[in-house]
Design an enzyme around this catalytic site. Structure first.
Site, short mmCIF file in Angstrom:
data_model
loop_
_atom_site.label_atom_id
_atom_site.label_comp_id
_atom_site.label_asym_id
_atom_site.label_seq_id
_atom_site.Cartn_x
_atom_site.Cartn_y
_atom_site.Cartn_z
N PRO A 104 0.80 -1.21 0.00
CA PRO A 104 0.00 0.00 0.00
C PRO A 104 0.83 1.25 0.00
CG PRO A 104 0.15 -0.96 2.18
CD PRO A 104 1.22 -1.54 1.34
N GLU A 105 0.56 2.10 -0.97
CA GLU A 105 1.08 3.46 -0.93
C GLU A 105 -0.12 4.36 -0.65
OE1 GLU A 105 3.81 4.28 -4.15
OE2 GLU A 105 4.18 2.17 -4.46
#
Length: 274
Positions: free
Chosen positions: A2-3
DNA sequence: CGGGCGGCCTGGAGGC
DNA sequence: TGCCTCCAGGCCGCCC
């Protein structure tokens, strides 16, 4: 996994179902995450409290509870946070779950255990150790080309490393750094202090537009990202360079290359990134 | 202070 | 079919 876009997609999906729910209990099966979970403190801060609203800061999900208490969740590389029916069987690596009434639970699953779960008084979040010292939000008003230029001026490291430095701007991880640099036409290896202000302006704009597009597409699911309801994202089909070594650049027809910067795979097109 | 590196973990993919 | 190596979206702390 996840960014920023993935955490934002997760936030929006959970924001549709969590507010108003009361946390009736917390079940911890594995305390060894990125940091050891303080079970006593976590239970004291969450059990018996109703969820009010969800916020995102950098890649941290902030779940604000009644009684001025906030739950911090970071997904690390492999974390997943989903709402599932109470009768759903335990999953492998389901290290922790918050019981939502008797019908559902908020499940935290994280095979690699790089994630983080903690709590902190809502009013004092500015001094929370993980949040203090973070740079500006890329989609907020205080990040722009000037701000990026100020940071770049005193750094001779490769621009990609500067863009991924959370004191410069938060939320830009390995995928979106490569994508934004491609959008801006800048070679990721170029020393930050040798890029003209106008090009940094363009880069700041590219960071913003790349992240916004990814959020709109539900995030990037390369292997395992899913929102709070378990839905995968679609932005992976729009990736121009990431994980496309040897493929054709969609903009100039050149051949995409993979290099290593800061021990991370970096993708770019030598034809249109200078 | 900037910059480079190793380490934290597990699982999946690919080579042999 | 196995066994081995490499690789992975994040982050921190150590060293120079």
């Amino acid at each position: 996994m996840p960014e920023l876009p993935e955490v934002e997609v997760l936030r929006r999906s959970l924001d549709r179902v969590l507010p108003g729910r009361r946390i009736e209990g917390v079940v911890v099966r594995e305390t060894r995450l990125r940091e050891v979970v303080d079970v006593t403190a976590l239970a004291a801060a969450t059990v018996g409290r109703t969820i009010e609203r969800l916020e995102r800061r950098a890649k941290y999900l902030l779940i604000h509870l009644e009684g001025s208490s906030t739950l911090l969740v970071h997904l690390g590389m492999s974390g997943r946070l989903t709402v599932v029916p109470a009768e759903e069987p335990l999953e492998a690596h389901e290290h922790l779950a918050f019981l939502l009434g008797s019908t559902h639970r908020l499940r935290f699953r994280d095979p690699r255990r790089f994630g983080l779960i903690a709590s902190w008084p809502t009013g004092r979040l500015a001094s929370e150790p993980h949040l203090a010292g973070l740079g500006p939000e890329p989609l907020g008003a205080d990040f722009d080309g000037q701000r990026l230029a100020r940071a770049a001026r005193r750094r001779r490291a490769a621009i990609k490393l500067v863009v991924m430095d959370p004191t410069v701007v938060v939320g830009v991880g390995n995928i979106y750094a490569s994508e934004a640099l491609h959008r801006a036409g800048i070679d990721p290896r170029r020393p930050a202090n040798r890029i003209a202000a106008a090009r940094l302006e363009r880069l700041a704009e590219a960071i913003r537009s790349t992240l916004e597009a990814a959020i709109e597409q539900g995030g990037t699911t390369l292997s395992d990202f899913a929102d709070g309801a378990g839905n995968a994202g679609y932005f992976q089909v729009a990736l121009a360079v990431y994980d496309r070594d040897g493929e054709t650049c969609p903009r100039c027809g050149g051949t995409i290359r993979r290099v290593i910067l800061g021990q991370r795979s970096t993708y770019y097109c030598p034809g249109c990134q200078r």
